[in-house]
Design a protein around this motif. Sequence first.
Motif, short mmCIF file in Angstrom:
data_model
loop_
_atom_site.label_atom_id
_atom_site.label_comp_id
_atom_site.label_asym_id
_atom_site.label_seq_id
_atom_site.Cartn_x
_atom_site.Cartn_y
_atom_site.Cartn_z
N VAL A 36 0.85 -1.20 0.00
CA VAL A 36 0.00 0.00 0.00
C VAL A 36 0.88 1.24 0.00
N PHE A 48 -7.82 6.21 -6.66
CA PHE A 48 -7.56 4.87 -6.12
C PHE A 48 -7.12 3.98 -7.27
N THR A 49 -6.07 3.21 -7.03
CA THR A 49 -5.63 2.23 -8.03
C THR A 49 -5.29 0.93 -7.31
N ILE A 50 -5.77 -0.16 -7.86
CA ILE A 50 -5.26 -1.46 -7.43
C ILE A 50 -4.63 -2.11 -8.65
N MET A 120 -14.58 2.61 -5.78
CA MET A 120 -13.58 1.76 -5.13
C MET A 120 -14.20 0.40 -4.75
N LEU A 124 -12.88 -3.16 -6.34
CA LEU A 124 -12.32 -4.18 -5.45
C LEU A 124 -13.10 -5.48 -5.57
N SER A 222 -0.85 -7.86 -4.75
CA SER A 222 -1.51 -6.61 -5.12
C SER A 222 -0.71 -5.38 -4.69
N TYR A 223 -1.00 -4.29 -5.39
CA TYR A 223 -0.41 -2.98 -5.11
C TYR A 223 -1.57 -1.98 -5.04
N ILE A 224 -1.75 -1.34 -3.89
CA ILE A 224 -2.89 -0.43 -3.67
C ILE A 224 -2.36 0.98 -3.45
N TYR A 225 -2.90 1.92 -4.21
CA TYR A 225 -2.43 3.30 -4.19
C TYR A 225 -3.63 4.22 -3.95
N ILE A 239 -11.04 -1.31 3.17
CA ILE A 239 -10.43 -2.28 2.26
C ILE A 239 -10.07 -3.56 3.01
#
Length: 976
Positions: A36, A48-50, A120, A124, A222-225, A239
Amino acid sequence: MRLEELATYEIIEKRRIEDLNSDSYILRHRKTGARVTLLSNDDNNKVFTIGFRTPPKNSTGVAHIIEHTVLCGSREFPVKDPFVELVKGSLNTFLNAMTFPDKTVYPIASCNDADFQNLMHVYLDAVFYPNIYKTDKIFKQEGWHYEMEDKDSDLTINGVVYNEMKGAFSSADDVLSREIQNSLYPDITYGIESGGDPDVIPELTYEEYLDFHRKYYHPSNSYIYLYGDMDMAEKLDYIDKNYLSNFDYLKVDSEIQRQQAFDAPREIHKPYSILEGDSMEQNTYLSYNFSVGSTLDRKLYVAFDILDYALCSAPGAPIKKALIDKGIGQDVYSEYDNGLQQPVFSIIAKNADAAQKDEFVNTIREVLEQQVRDGIDKKSLLAGLNFDEFKYREADFGRFPKGLLYGLQVFDSWLYDDNSPWINVEANDTFAQLKEDAKGRYFEELIQKYLLDNTHRTVLLLEPVQGLTEKKDEELRAKLEAYKASLSADDIDKIVRETKELKEYQEQPDDPEDLRKIPLLKLEDLKKEADKFVYELKEYQGVKILHHDVFTNEIDYISFVFDLKNIDAKYLPYVSVLKKVLGMLDTDKHTYGDLYNEINIYTGGISGAISTYTNSDDVTQFETAFEISVKVLHSNLDKAFELVQEIITSTRFDDTKRLKEIFGEQYARLQSDLASAGHQTAALRAMSYISPAAYVSDCVSGIGYFRNLEQLIRDINTEEGAKQIVDTLGKLSRAIFRADNLLVDITGTDKEYQGIPENSKKFADSLYTDTIDMGRLEIHTSKKNEAFKTAGQVQYVCRAGNFASKGLRYNGALRVLKVMMGYDYLWKNIRVIGGAYGCMSSYAKNGDSAFVTYRDPNLKNSIDVFEKAADYLRNFDDDDRTILQYIIGAISDLDTPKTPSGKGAYGLTAYLCNARMENIQRNRDELLGTTKETIRSLADYVDAFMQDECLCVIGTNDKIDEAKDLFDNVEQLVNR
C-alpha cells in the motif's frame, strides 16, 4: 481513526514529500502482504488504483482478457457489465483499466466522496470476486469464440479483445514498438505480447484463463495506491474489513525477471502489411534499439529523457539532422520507454529503405562518437532539462487527474522494489543534480556506456509486404474451413447452439434487483449551476486583451489569436503548413535548432492550432482562428513575447530543403495517425461533406490536408512549385499576422497580468502592415460518400449529418443521449454483439452529429445498427433510475475538472462563440431535467442528422468491396 491505530497494517515509512505537497506512506497489510502507498494532500480529485504483477507466459492475451472480463460482473454486483453501469451513473474523473507488459492496473478517480467510495467498492469486488468462474460466456464475449449463425454459415472468430488486437496489429507504428521490445527481451515477459496476438489468442482455453486469475489476482500480489484529500485510515480500514482480511497470505511467483545482456548486437527483420500496389520503396522502418540500465536508477530515469531530446527528438538535433541530410527516412525520431524494469531507447527512421540499414547504423554511431569526443551542446541539455522540469512543476495533464499520472509513475519503480515507490515522482533533487552533471561529462559518459559500448542492442527492420493482411485473412479462412470440415455434425451443432446462447445472454436484460445493487448518486447530489466562464475584455492602446483571472502558480498561459476571415478557403492547407513550419525553420536571429532550444530554455513550450468557433446566436456562422500559445513562468514573460514575435515576423521560408524535410516528416506521421485514429478521421471527413466548420478542420488536419500535403510534396520538388509554396507562406504570414486580426488571451491572476499590456502593444506594433489581398473565407461543401482502404484488419465506420439544418435547436439532453448511445444502444449492438472494440456518438451545438465505430470487424452490420437508432429511442421505456444514470454520466463528462489553462480555454471559447451564461445554464437545466419523454423526442434529432446520409469508412479491402454500392468514391487512404 489515525493510520498509526490500524493494527491490520504495518507502516514501513512515513514522510513529507514537498515536491508533491503530500504526506507519503508506505504500508504493508499484515495478513496478506498487500502493498500500500498513500499520498495525502488537499487535492479533491481523489485517486484509487489497485494493480497486480501479471507477467504472461505466452501471447494469448490472457492478462488483457482478464482485465476486460473481471469488470463484467462480480459477487456483490452480478450484472453483466458493472463497468458500463458505473460509467453511465458516476461522477468519475477517470474510470478504466490498463494492461501493461508486466502489470495490470485498475485506476479510478472522482471529486465526489460518495462516488469515490462507490467506485472503489465496485473495482475491489471486480478484481477479487469476478463472475468469470460462473459462466464461460464472459470469456467468449470479451476474449474469443467460434461463431456460426447456422450449420451452413462460415465458421468465424469473434471477441472484443480479439478485434481490438487485430486493430492494434494493423498499425505499423504499434507493430514496431512491440517488435522493438520483443527484440531486446526475447527470453522474458517483455518478449511476449501481453495484449494478445490475434493469431495466438484462439489458443487460450477457458481453464488456462481462470488459472491466470487464480494465481495473480490475490491480495498478496496486489499494489494499492490512494491519493488526495480523504480519510486514509477510513479507506484502508474498509479495504481490510471487506476484502483483504478474507484472504490468507499466498506466495505468488510474479517477480519480473531481467533479460541477460546480449554478448553481441542482434539484427532482426519483421514484416508489416501494405496494400497491393503500394510502393515498396521508402516504406521500411529502421530502428536502432538499446536496453538502458534500470528504471530503479532515479537519475538515469530522467537523464535519458534529456539525452533523447538533445540527441534526436529536438529539431536540428545531431542524429536527426545527420540522418535526414543523408536521406535516410522521411521522419526520424527517438523514443525512450522507462515504464519497464529495463528501459528502452530507440532511434527510428520511418519511410526509409532496407538497403540503408548499414549507413543508418554507421551514421548514428559516428554522431554518438562525435558527441562523446567534442561534448554535447550544453544549450540542448539545458533546454531538455528546463522543459522536463517545467512539465514536472506544472503538473498539468489536461483532463487526466495528476494523482492518476503520479500513480502510474509510482508503478515504474514500486513494481520492482517494494521500498521504492517514490523515487521517480520525487524529482526536484534529481533535476538539480542533473543540471550540475550537465556542466561536466555525465551525459557523454552515458552515451559511451549505454549506446556505444552496450552490446545489449538490436537493429530491427520492419519491412513492407504487399497484401500481407489479405494473405493472412485467406490463411485464416482456409484454416477455419478445414477445421469446420473436420468437425462432426454434433460439433457443428454445438458451435451454432453456443453462438445463439451467447447472443441470448448478451441480449438478455439484467435483473432489475441486480441493477439496483450498483451504487448510484441522487439527483440532488449533482451541481445545478453551470461552470461560469471567467474573462474580462480589456484594451490597451488599441490592442484587445482577454484576461482570465485564474490562479496559475506564477505561470502565464498566453494565446495570440489571429482571425482568418481574410484568407480564401483554397489557402487553408497552406495555413496548416504555416502552423507546422513556424518554429521549425531558421529565423533572422537563430537557426531552427537553436530557436527550439531557446523556446525550451525560457518557456514551457510554444504551439500552434487552427480552431473554429461557432456563433451561439447563429450556428451557421463561425470564426476560424490561427492561434499561437505559449506557457511561461512570469519571470520570463518578456522573453516569451520576443520569441513568438521572432517566429511570426522573421521566419525564413525560402529554405526549400528544410521545407521538404518537414513535409516528409508530416506525411510519415499523418500516414500512421489517420489510420490508427480512423474513427476520428472518418467522422471529420463525413461531417465535412455538409458542415463548413468540419470542412475547415478536414482541410487543416484530416484527409483533406493529407491529400493536399501529397500534392505539396510533389510541387516542392520542382523549381516553380517550390517558389509558389515559399511565396504563398510569406504572403499568408503577412495577411494573418496583423494587429487588426489580433486578440491577446492571457490566463493568470493580476500578478501574472502585469507586463501583459505593454508587451502586447509592443508585439502588435511589430506585426505586418502592408496591403495583402488573400480573399475571404467562404466555404462550399459537397457530399461525396467515401471509403478509404488500408492494410489493416478492422473498420472505422461513420454516419454523419446535421440536425440544426432541419430546424432543430440544440438541447442539453443531447449530452444524455451521447451517454445512452455510447453505453447502451451502440455498446450492446456494436461492441457486445458486434465485437467492435469501441463505439461513440457526438452532437455538437452547431448540429453536426455522428455515429462512429472503432476497430470494428463489421461494416454493413454497423450501418444497420445506426439506421435503427431512432426507432430504439422512440420505443425507449427504461425506468427513472436508468435515466438518472445517464444524467449523472452526462454531468460527469460535462464537469471534468479544469486545469488553470483549461479554465482559460473555456473562457476564450465562450468569448469567441459569443456564448451567454443564461444559454449555458439552460442547456444544463435541460440535461438535468431529462425524462423518458425527452429521450423519445430525441429520436427526431437522430432522424434529422441521419437524413443527410453522410458516410465515410476507413477499412479493409474485403469489407469495402462488399459494400462498394454505398460509396460514391473508393480509394486507398495512402496513395504511394
